[in-house]
Motif scaffolding. Structure first.
Motif, PDB file in Angstrom:
ATOM      1  N   UNK A  95       0.849  -1.279  -0.072  1.00 15.15           N
ATOM      2  CA  UNK A  95      -0.137   0.037  -0.166  1.00 15.15           C
ATOM      3  C   UNK A  95       0.897   1.250   0.079  1.00 15.15           C
ATOM      4  N   UNK A  96       2.096   1.049   0.132  1.00 15.29           N
ATOM      5  CA  UNK A  96       3.051   2.137   0.484  1.00 15.29           C
ATOM      6  C   UNK A  96       3.837   2.527  -0.875  1.00 15.29           C
ATOM      7  N   UNK A  97       3.584   1.901  -1.887  1.00 14.17           N
ATOM      8  CA  UNK A  97       4.393   1.987  -3.293  1.00 14.17           C
ATOM      9  C   UNK A  97       4.125   1.134  -4.058  1.00 14.17           C
ATOM     10  N   UNK A  98       4.764   1.264  -5.398  1.00 12.20           N
ATOM     11  CA  UNK A  98       4.608  -0.103  -6.585  1.00 12.20           C
ATOM     12  C   UNK A  98       5.916  -0.907  -6.355  1.00 12.20           C
ATOM     13  N   UNK A 102      10.011   2.585  -3.225  1.00 12.80           N
ATOM     14  CA  UNK A 102       9.033   3.500  -2.579  1.00 12.80           C
ATOM     15  C   UNK A 102       8.641   2.965  -1.573  1.00 12.80           C
ATOM     16  N   UNK A 103       8.231   1.797  -1.196  1.00 10.75           N
ATOM     17  CA  UNK A 103       7.652   1.260   0.019  1.00 10.75           C
ATOM     18  C   UNK A 103       8.781   1.679   1.257  1.00 10.75           C
ATOM     19  N   UNK A 104       9.862   1.389   1.048  1.00 11.65           N
ATOM     20  CA  UNK A 104      10.992   1.507   2.200  1.00 11.65           C
ATOM     21  C   UNK A 104      11.217   3.104   2.470  1.00 11.65           C
ATOM     22  N   UNK A 105      10.924   3.964   1.507  1.00 13.14           N
ATOM     23  CA  UNK A 105      10.902   5.484   1.856  1.00 13.14           C
ATOM     24  C   UNK A 105       9.611   5.769   2.613  1.00 13.14           C
ATOM     25  N   UNK A 106       8.748   5.195   2.364  1.00  6.62           N
ATOM     26  CA  UNK A 106       7.477   5.636   2.883  1.00  6.62           C
ATOM     27  C   UNK A 106       7.483   5.155   4.548  1.00  6.62           C
ATOM     28  N   UNK A 107       7.956   3.892   4.483  1.00  7.33           N
ATOM     29  CA  UNK A 107       8.206   3.074   6.042  1.00  7.33           C
ATOM     30  C   UNK A 107       9.365   3.728   6.574  1.00  7.33           C
ATOM     31  N   UNK A 108      10.265   4.412   6.195  1.00  2.00           N
ATOM     32  CA  UNK A 108      11.176   5.245   6.762  1.00  2.00           C
ATOM     33  C   UNK A 108      10.444   6.573   7.400  1.00  2.00           C
ATOM     34  N   UNK A 135       8.098  -0.559  18.799  1.00  2.00           N
ATOM     35  CA  UNK A 135       6.780   0.337  18.284  1.00  2.00           C
ATOM     36  C   UNK A 135       6.426  -0.010  17.050  1.00  2.00           C
ATOM     37  N   UNK A 136       7.240  -0.080  15.846  1.00  2.00           N
ATOM     38  CA  UNK A 136       6.778  -0.354  14.657  1.00  2.00           C
ATOM     39  C   UNK A 136       7.807  -1.517  14.210  1.00  2.00           C
ATOM     40  N   UNK A 137       7.062  -2.683  14.077  1.00  2.00           N
ATOM     41  CA  UNK A 137       7.791  -3.952  13.662  1.00  2.00           C
ATOM     42  C   UNK A 137       7.838  -4.317  12.178  1.00  2.00           C
ATOM     43  N   UNK A 138       9.075  -4.210  11.760  1.00  2.00           N
ATOM     44  CA  UNK A 138       9.485  -4.484  10.196  1.00  2.00           C
ATOM     45  C   UNK A 138       9.741  -5.923  10.070  1.00  2.00           C
ATOM     46  N   UNK A 139       9.509  -6.923  10.748  1.00  2.00           N
ATOM     47  CA  UNK A 139      10.168  -8.193  10.536  1.00  2.00           C
ATOM     48  C   UNK A 139       9.144  -9.171   9.520  1.00  2.00           C
ATOM     49  N   UNK A 140       8.009  -8.615   9.305  1.00  2.00           N
ATOM     50  CA  UNK A 140       6.974  -9.381   8.440  1.00  2.00           C
ATOM     51  C   UNK A 140       7.267  -8.901   7.014  1.00  2.00           C
ATOM     52  N   UNK A 141       7.372  -9.870   6.146  1.00  2.00           N
ATOM     53  CA  UNK A 141       7.497  -9.623   4.877  1.00  2.00           C
ATOM     54  C   UNK A 141       6.520  -8.841   3.994  1.00  2.00           C
ATOM     55  N   UNK A 171       0.172  10.520   6.140  1.00  2.00           N
ATOM     56  CA  UNK A 171       1.262  11.509   6.323  1.00  2.00           C
ATOM     57  C   UNK A 171       2.527  10.986   5.815  1.00  2.00           C
ATOM     58  N   UNK A 172       2.909   9.766   6.022  1.00  2.00           N
ATOM     59  CA  UNK A 172       4.242   9.492   5.360  1.00  2.00           C
ATOM     60  C   UNK A 172       4.416   9.221   3.917  1.00  2.00           C
TER      61      UNK A 172
END
Length: 218
Positions: A95-98, A102-108, A135-141, A171-172
């Motif tokens: 949902x954060x990018x194609x 893109x996804x990693x930038x939004x997540x950051x 607080x925000x878990x990034x371990x899931x693929x 916002x992100x």
């Protein structure tokens, strides 16, 4: 892609009871299979209610969370009033990018927002040395997991939690890191229109306040 929310709601004090779990499943899955129940070793005498991925509109308009919570309370389960329970919200990464970049930038930028407004949005997050207890878990693929919130069996608080996560994601996606850095908490909440989330923030003295004391207990 479309944004989906999957929740893991921990409840305790009512028993690790198969019959109770079946009753809650029967309510949640009356029309479609939307929830399942998991055992959780971190709970003293309860279990975890887990939803399949749903849009925010489905959670608010179609899903019968009120009936599930009412039945859970009637069986003696508690969530917010315990020291063991959290409400964890998964959001799909696509949902954060194609693409992954893109996804990693939004997540950051999500992580940056959470760090910047830590005092305002933290609801006694679980802590520990395990990588999942952040607080925000990034371990899931396929998802990122917000672990900021205490558990609740109060419908308004539950819906407001999902709305809060949704606004953080908005916002992100919409702002650069510089834009987020320049955004005050009052500017962030000024865009919120959902009555559930406004009530949630007011109850915690977080609605359009520049300086916020420690959140109120519910």
């Amino acid at each position: 892609g479309k944004r989906y929310f999957g929740v893991e709601l921990e409840v305790d004090d009512g028993g690790k009871d198969n019959d109770n779990a079946y009753r809650l499943k029967s309510i949640g899955n009356a029309q479609l299979e939307t929830i399942y129940i998991k055992s959780d070793g971190s709970l003293d005498d309860g279990f975890e209610i887990v939803s399949h991925p749903m849009t925010l509109d489905y959670h608010t308009e179609e899903m019968n969370w009120k009936d599930i919570f009412r039945e859970a309370v009637s069986m003696g389960y508690r969530s917010h009033q315990t020291s063991t329970c959290g409400l964890h919200v998964h959001v799909n990464r696509n949902a954060f990018g194609d693409n992954q970049t893109e996804q990693e930038n939004v997540i950051s930028r999500i992580l940056f927002f959470v760090e910047k407004h830590w005092k305002q949005i933290l609801e006694k997050a679980k802590s520990g040395c395990n990588g999942r207890y952040v607080a925000v878990n990034l371990n899931n693929y396929h998802t990122i997991e917000f672990r900021l919130f205490r558990g609740t069996l109060k419908y308004n608080t539950f819906i407001a939690t999902l709305q809060m996560v949704n606004h953080i994601c908005d916002v992100a996606i919409s702002f650069s890191e510089e834009g987020i850095d320049a955004m005050s908490w009052s500017e962030f909440v000024s865009s919120i229109e959902e009555p559930e989330l406004i009530q949630y923030l007011k109850e915690r003295r977080l609605y359009v306040n520049e300086t916020v004391a420690e959140s109120e207990e519910m």
